[in-house]
Design an enzyme around this catalytic site. Structure first.
Site, short mmCIF file in Angstrom:
data_model
loop_
_atom_site.label_atom_id
_atom_site.label_comp_id
_atom_site.label_asym_id
_atom_site.label_seq_id
_atom_site.Cartn_x
_atom_site.Cartn_y
_atom_site.Cartn_z
N ASP A 106 0.84 -1.21 0.00
CA ASP A 106 0.00 0.00 0.00
C ASP A 106 0.87 1.26 0.00
OD1 ASP A 106 0.86 -0.11 2.61
OD2 ASP A 106 -1.14 -0.19 3.51
N SER A 107 2.19 1.06 -0.04
CA SER A 107 3.09 2.20 -0.27
C SER A 107 2.75 2.87 -1.60
CB SER A 107 4.55 1.73 -0.28
OG SER A 107 4.73 0.66 -1.18
N ASP A 128 -0.83 -6.31 -0.04
CA ASP A 128 -1.19 -5.66 1.22
C ASP A 128 -2.71 -5.54 1.35
OD1 ASP A 128 0.90 -5.02 2.91
OD2 ASP A 128 1.35 -3.11 1.92
N LYS A 177 -0.83 -9.50 3.15
CA LYS A 177 -0.04 -9.00 4.28
C LYS A 177 -0.89 -8.07 5.13
CE LYS A 177 3.57 -6.01 3.74
NZ LYS A 177 3.15 -4.79 4.46
N GLU A 187 -0.89 -5.63 8.86
CA GLU A 187 -0.02 -4.97 9.83
C GLU A 187 -0.51 -5.19 11.25
OE1 GLU A 187 0.39 -0.81 8.91
OE2 GLU A 187 1.10 -1.21 6.87
N GLU A 214 9.77 -3.72 10.06
CA GLU A 214 10.03 -2.37 9.53
C GLU A 214 10.63 -1.47 10.62
OE1 GLU A 214 6.98 -0.68 7.06
OE2 GLU A 214 7.96 1.29 7.03
#
Ligand code: KIV
Length: 258
Positions: free
Chosen positions: A42-43, A81, A110, A112, A177
């Protein structure tokens, strides 16, 4: 188990795992020879759309970019993501993970977080969804000033506990991260599954970078980002040559005309 995941697990303690991001077909096609994992992160919100937060990336955006990225991937494991607010509870998470996999043919998703989302991860695994974890700086919930993780003993203990909990509940790998060097080493040593670091030292089992940062397309001053190439210079050169030839009526010559 997914064969590509099996291959990745086998690399732990043997060889480094290579992961890069892609949001489109042509980039995936170039990267696929060199990567073990291609992540549609999602960057893309900040890199492509200049969003000030990844929270603005929605399900539709990630699916459309993943559909394009998928077209260029042959051998790498494809991870997508799950965007912010698409896994607030287990039913929402399963519905959206299934949708991502159905439309993009991704191998895994993925998410978080650690303990906070463990029931969601359990439920996804129970329903045979492959999951990659993500600990440390969590862009979808990060507030305030940037600070690496693992500064206090409480934070270190929580991160190690989270990593072990994610492993126990079936994630096949965890992105770390911006985690302090010795803690990244401790977590990596404590786990049977591989850690993929970004800003978390050489001690991780693999490394991930945002490809637009890697090639110098996205300009950033983040400490951990190394730009391995200056693609801007080469795009600029091509554009300048095009401009020159058009102005001089050299392009399109008869060879390029009907
Ligand atoms: O969104 C992303 O690209 C990521 C990587 C930076 C790990 O999560």
């Amino acid at each position: 188990m997914n064969l590509k995941i099996k291959k990745i697990l086998k690399k732990k303690n043997k060889t480094k795992i290579i992961c890069l991001t892609s949001y489109s077909k042509n980039i995936s096609e170039i990267l696929d020879r060199y990567t073990d994992i291609i992540l549609v992160g999602d960057s893309l919100g900040s890199v492509l759309y200049s969003f000030d937060t990844t929270k603005k990336v929605n399900l539709n955006m990630i699916i459309e970019h993943s559909k394009s990225a998928r077209l260029g991937i042959k051998k790498s494991l494809m991870v997508v993501d799950m965007p912010f607010n698409t896994y607030r509870n287990k039913n929402e998470a399963l519905k959206n993970a299934k949708k991502i996999i159905k439309y993009t043919k991704a191998d895994a998703v993925k998410l978080e977080g650690g303990k906070r989302i463990i029931d969601i991860i359990k439920y996804l695994r129970k329903n045979k969804i492959n999951v990659m974890g993500h600990l440390g700086i969590l862009p979808q919930s990060h507030k305030g000033k940037f600070r690496y993780k693992g500064k206090t003993s409480k934070e270190r203990k929580n991160l190690l506990e989270d990593a072990l909990l994610l492993q126990k509940n079936g994630v096949f790998s965890i992105v770390l991260e911006c985690i302090e060097t010795s803690l990244a080493k401790e977590i990596t040593k404590a786990l049977k599954i591989p850690t993929i670091g970004i800003g978390s030292s050489v001690n991780c089992d693999g490394q991930v970078l945002v490809t637009d940062d890697l090639i110098g397309l996205n300009l950033t001053s983040i400490k951990f980002v190394k730009s391995f190439y200056d693609i801007r210079k080469h795009i600029g050169l091509a554009a300048r040559k095009f401009k020159d030839e058009v102005k001089k009526r050299k392009y399109p010559s008869t060879k390029f005309s009907y």
